[in-house]
Write an enzyme that holds these catalytic residues in place. Structure first.
Site, PDB file in Angstrom:
ATOM      1  N   CYS A 106       0.825  -1.216   0.000  1.00  0.00           N
ATOM      2  CA  CYS A 106       0.000   0.000   0.000  1.00  0.00           C
ATOM      3  C   CYS A 106       0.855   1.261   0.000  1.00  0.00           C
ATOM      4  O   CYS A 106       0.695   2.127  -0.844  1.00  0.00           O
ATOM      5  CB  CYS A 106      -0.918  -0.005   1.220  1.00  0.00           C
ATOM      6  SG  CYS A 106      -1.794   1.557   1.466  1.00  0.00           S
TER       7      CYS A 106
ATOM      8  N   CYS B 110      -1.460   1.618  -3.248  1.00  0.00           N
ATOM      9  CA  CYS B 110      -2.413   2.711  -3.054  1.00  0.00           C
ATOM     10  C   CYS B 110      -1.784   4.106  -3.056  1.00  0.00           C
ATOM     11  O   CYS B 110      -2.251   4.994  -3.781  1.00  0.00           O
ATOM     12  CB  CYS B 110      -3.154   2.566  -1.725  1.00  0.00           C
ATOM     13  SG  CYS B 110      -3.500   0.879  -1.228  1.00  0.00           S
TER      14      CYS B 110
ATOM     15  N   LYS C 205       0.227   5.100  -6.249  1.00  0.00           N
ATOM     16  CA  LYS C 205      -0.749   5.090  -7.342  1.00  0.00           C
ATOM     17  C   LYS C 205      -1.561   6.367  -7.336  1.00  0.00           C
ATOM     18  O   LYS C 205      -1.771   7.019  -8.357  1.00  0.00           O
ATOM     19  CB  LYS C 205      -1.659   3.862  -7.182  1.00  0.00           C
ATOM     20  CG  LYS C 205      -2.870   3.771  -8.067  1.00  0.00           C
ATOM     21  CD  LYS C 205      -4.126   4.383  -7.505  1.00  0.00           C
ATOM     22  CE  LYS C 205      -4.761   3.715  -6.330  1.00  0.00           C
ATOM     23  NZ  LYS C 205      -5.331   2.393  -6.602  1.00  0.00           N
TER      24      LYS C 205
ATOM     25  N   TYR D 292      -8.587  -3.347 -11.941  1.00  0.00           N
ATOM     26  CA  TYR D 292      -8.422  -1.938 -11.576  1.00  0.00           C
ATOM     27  C   TYR D 292      -7.003  -1.439 -11.833  1.00  0.00           C
ATOM     28  O   TYR D 292      -6.803  -0.276 -12.217  1.00  0.00           O
ATOM     29  CB  TYR D 292      -8.846  -1.697 -10.119  1.00  0.00           C
ATOM     30  CG  TYR D 292      -7.858  -2.169  -9.076  1.00  0.00           C
ATOM     31  CD1 TYR D 292      -7.902  -3.469  -8.589  1.00  0.00           C
ATOM     32  CD2 TYR D 292      -6.875  -1.305  -8.578  1.00  0.00           C
ATOM     33  CE1 TYR D 292      -7.003  -3.901  -7.635  1.00  0.00           C
ATOM     34  CE2 TYR D 292      -5.962  -1.730  -7.623  1.00  0.00           C
ATOM     35  CZ  TYR D 292      -6.022  -3.031  -7.150  1.00  0.00           C
ATOM     36  OH  TYR D 292      -5.133  -3.468  -6.214  1.00  0.00           O
TER      37      TYR D 292
ATOM     38  N   GLU E 195      -6.343   1.761 -14.080  1.00  0.00           N
ATOM     39  CA  GLU E 195      -5.732   2.949 -13.457  1.00  0.00           C
ATOM     40  C   GLU E 195      -4.476   3.380 -14.196  1.00  0.00           C
ATOM     41  O   GLU E 195      -4.276   4.572 -14.465  1.00  0.00           O
ATOM     42  CB  GLU E 195      -5.456   2.692 -11.976  1.00  0.00           C
ATOM     43  CG  GLU E 195      -6.738   2.685 -11.147  1.00  0.00           C
ATOM     44  CD  GLU E 195      -6.515   2.270  -9.690  1.00  0.00           C
ATOM     45  OE1 GLU E 195      -5.370   1.931  -9.321  1.00  0.00           O
ATOM     46  OE2 GLU E 195      -7.495   2.272  -8.919  1.00  0.00           O
TER      47      GLU E 195
ATOM     48  N   HIS F 175     -26.143  21.839  -2.010  1.00  0.00           N
ATOM     49  CA  HIS F 175     -26.294  22.418  -3.344  1.00  0.00           C
ATOM     50  C   HIS F 175     -25.345  23.585  -3.543  1.00  0.00           C
ATOM     51  O   HIS F 175     -25.229  24.425  -2.652  1.00  0.00           O
ATOM     52  CB  HIS F 175     -27.756  22.870  -3.489  1.00  0.00           C
ATOM     53  CG  HIS F 175     -28.084  23.435  -4.819  1.00  0.00           C
ATOM     54  ND1 HIS F 175     -28.182  22.669  -5.964  1.00  0.00           N
ATOM     55  CD2 HIS F 175     -28.326  24.707  -5.210  1.00  0.00           C
ATOM     56  CE1 HIS F 175     -28.465  23.453  -6.989  1.00  0.00           C
ATOM     57  NE2 HIS F 175     -28.576  24.691  -6.562  1.00  0.00           N
TER      58      HIS F 175
ATOM     59  N   GLU G 199     -25.513  15.449  -4.289  1.00  0.00           N
ATOM     60  CA  GLU G 199     -26.932  15.638  -3.966  1.00  0.00           C
ATOM     61  C   GLU G 199     -27.836  14.830  -4.887  1.00  0.00           C
ATOM     62  O   GLU G 199     -28.984  14.560  -4.549  1.00  0.00           O
ATOM     63  CB  GLU G 199     -27.326  17.121  -3.987  1.00  0.00           C
ATOM     64  CG  GLU G 199     -27.198  17.813  -5.334  1.00  0.00           C
ATOM     65  CD  GLU G 199     -27.640  19.280  -5.289  1.00  0.00           C
ATOM     66  OE1 GLU G 199     -26.905  20.137  -5.821  1.00  0.00           O
ATOM     67  OE2 GLU G 199     -28.715  19.580  -4.749  1.00  0.00           O
TER      68      GLU G 199
END
Lengths: 485, 485
Positions: free
Chosen positions: A63, A68, A71, A203, A207, A462, A467
């Site tokens: 990681c 992670c 990356k 992935y 990526e 908003h 939302e």
């Protein structure tokens, strides 16, 4: 500070209450939390190197060093290209061609992973965990051998052994495969490729396709299925694919590579469709395998499965009562936060007096393509498989406000999957800017058993993209479920 | 298509079941949903103009034309400056000085609000709502008068009247005040100011400070209190203030403007501390007042409060039984999604046969400073005021990953407030990139009554900022509550 051993009436004395092999996400978490419960803990790890092998790795694990973290840094770096394109219609007068200095980013990335490696070491020391550098293997139910850099072997005894050696990128056996690289090298390339060929549909492949494309390379992505990201919601896979194409990545579905060879112009790549390409870099992103080969598991009787993963029960215990395993080496859900959860649950079970099973339900995750995908709960396909009552699908597809001005022809897609019997939201997904950030709170809501009514009664923030998740009033489709006999 | 009136046995006949005065967020929502319940609806609105007055406005209202939407567009435009600064340490070789063409952004912004204005008109037509252009006023309990642009007056009768005329920016009565502008003009300035002076401490003042600073102006922000954003969590207000300063905005707390005068170099600004500034633009962002002056309310008996806001009960009914009001004109919570909620509840109550009160608990909102602030639930101060048991505060302050590489000295701060008796999360806030997007899902979780335990048991999405919300293990402080007598 010498830690006293936890006594429990047994006659044996061990050097440690817990010996952890591997100081990645799972191993470090388990060490620190076990020490927090009063255990005397040791952990061993290979010397630091950005590119892993059977003899080098580093505290922090995949990681921090080659997963992670680097990356995400590269994704940030790469995403600026799109920002520069977007900025023009917002009034910014940027040059057409902005130069990218890969070596600068590489240098800054390397500094950061080294800094984190140092932090992880300090975390362990501050938790009074004994750190040992070297390659660990299991020598017996309560015995670990560590081969140090100088070749010398040290033996240690421990009441419990935790294996957390993670996984490593696999290569594909085709002629010329030695010319290809894996994600380890890809994160630390000397030179940025101008032409990249990527084999893989998961992935990591997706990526890197986004990363290199953003950095200016031509990218050809080959994968076996019709769409990348097998296992994810099909509608979302289609959205990701459309976005990859929109950003200029060349997709080659239902295709694979058959041969690589070296030429003066670069690597000659031959595909199973008979096509040929020349590439500067060929990336195999075809899967990762658990690191169990050199642990001496068979001799000790620890069972592994066909993929080499260590078999564990719901408490992360192997078939040998004193030996446990967490993280990628068990090949359950290979995500850092899951390894952390497994490590914490292990500690509570073994040293906290509170047997705790990791909970794998509704674990959110993200794919950091550009724009990213994030999901939690069931895909539409999974929902239909498991359904005992009708499944309601709510989708929203819209051009985010930023794109209405920038002119970027890219839509955000959001989706909620609802069980009609209970009104519970059983799946949520989004492909668009900030999806991973947005999905985290949605995951908390799902953990609380949120219903569609609760989503709809939450007032929106908003203007935002998020939302939309609380304003999906119109049913998109109802999946009727035949009564199961 | 002529809509039949809804009959209910009364002898009187009206032109419409519902006449709405004002086609902003609340008015349009109420119109469409009432029509959806079968009501015959008319709505009147002033002619379109980006800068509002007593005679011009436009379908879509403040939000679409001179509020949320254009504001967010300008924030996006402005935020690119920071992105360019960040990009350099990611390897991008940008010029030191990148030119910003304000007129281009202004043009694109104007096109977008016109496009949305057109969409809102179509939404009304497609809902069979009769649109009338002109200034409406209440002539009697069932009578509305609309003065059209040509001066002619049309009278209409309606069973119900809904007032949704919104609010407008207030100006401060100091010498030279005519030289200052309000947010209306600020969103549509011909020329970008080089030197901006802003008076106000609310979200509008803070947002324009960020907007103009990002566009390259020097910005001096004056506000009456120690910190801007009164009413928000104090710790968060401090973070926002720190970030504004970090981005180069000059803050003048506990200060106000006393006089403006015109000079050759620009507007001469005098403050109550005796300081003088020269500015190209002076913005009054000191509050907004409900638009009720010309509605003829006193004659009809509709009560208003000291601020001019229409007094309504929990169902949005005024002191006159069939006259209702929603949105900013009632000065409850002046947010578009709240106006939408009030409009929907009104329709359900009056035409849907389902009396529904808007729920004001735990309404999330955001301030689009750069970086933004977003909150839901109670602030720490509110929690302490209302507490009957100890209040637990969890905070996390960290440098986001992007900043560790870019070198930007800016931390993200996140906060959870927990009621120790129930373990429920009663407040959440965040100041940092993507806060508004992140907070939406947190708001859904809060609507579900999420506990800290549920937050903590949600697996994180990694790497993200949002995952910090589910990994706050360490109590920051406990606020003990003296038993209340």
């Amino acid at each position: 500070m010498a830690r006293k051993m936890l006594r429990d009436g047994e006659q044996k004395e061990y050097d440690f209450d817990l010996f952890v092999i591997g100081a990645g996400s799972g191993g470090v978490r388990a060490s620190r939390t076990s020490a927090g419960f009063g255990a005397k803990v040791a952990i061993c790890e290979l010397p630091f190197h950005p590119i892993s092998s059977e003899v080098v790795g580093g505290v922090g694990g995949t990681c921090v060093i080659r997963g992670c973290v680097p990356k995400k840094i590269l994704v940030y770096g790469s995403a600026f290209r799109g920002e520069f394109e977007d900025a023009r219609n917002f009034g910014w007068e940027l040059d057409e061609d902005i130069k990218f200095n890969w070596k600068k980013l590489l240098h800054n990335k390397t500094q950061e992973i080294q800094r984190l490696n140092g932090i992880y070491k300090r975390l362990l020391t501050n938790s009074s965990v004994t750190m040992i550098e070297g390659e660990g293997k299991v020598a017996g139910p309560h015995e670990v051998e560590v081969t140090q850099l100088d070749g010398s072997v040290q033996k240690y005894t421990a009441k419990n052994i935790l294996i957390a050696t993670g996984s490593r990128a696999q290569r594909v056996k085709i002629p010329g495969e030695e010319l290809a690289i894996t994600s380890d090298e890809a994160l630390s390339l000397e030179d940025l490729p101008k032409r990249a060929v990527i084999l893989g549909g998961g992935y990591i492949a997706v990526e890197f396709a986004s990363i290199w494309r953003g950095m200016g390379a031509t990218v050809d992505l080959f994968y076996r299925k019709e769409l990348p990201l097998r296992g994810f919601d099909d509608e979302m896979r289609a959205a990701v694919t459309k976005n990859l194409e929109g950003r200029g990545i060349k997709l080659h579905p239902q295709s694979t590579l058959t041969e690589l060879s070296k030429t003066d112009e670069g690597i000659r790549v031959v595909t199973d469709h008979g096509d040929e390409l020349i590439a500067d870099v060929v990336l195999f992103a075809t899967g990762r395998a658990p690191n169990t080969k050199r642990l001496n598991l068979e001799a000790v009787g620890v069972e592994t499965d066909r993929t080499g993963a260590i078999k564990v029960d719901e408490y992360s215990r192997t078939n040998v009562p004193s030996i446990w395993a967490v993280g990628d080496v068990t090949n359950r859900m290979n995500l850092t936060p899951v390894a952390l959860m497994e490590g914490t649950c292990f500690s509570k079970t073994v040293f906290g007096g509170e047997p705790t099973k990791p909970d794998y339900k509704d674990i959110p995750c993200a794919v950091f393509c550009i724009p990213p995908l994030s999901v939690v709960g069931l895909s539409e396909q999974q929902a239909l498989e498991q359904a005992t009552s009708d499944v309601l699908i709510f989708t929203s597809s819209f051009t985010p406000m930023k794109n209405t001005i920038s002119g970027r022809q890219e839509k955000t897609v959001m989706k909620l999957i609802v069980d009609s019997a209970t009104d519970r939201v059983i799946g949520a997904s989004m492909c668009g800017p900030d999806a991973p950030e947005i999905m985290q709170g949605i995951a908390v809501a799902m953990k609380c058993g949120a219903t569609k009514k609760q989503f709809d009664s939450t007032v929106g923030i908003h203007p935002s993209a998020a939302e939309e998740f609380v304003t999906m009033r119109t049913l998109t489709r109802r999946l009727t479920v035949e009564p199961k006999i």
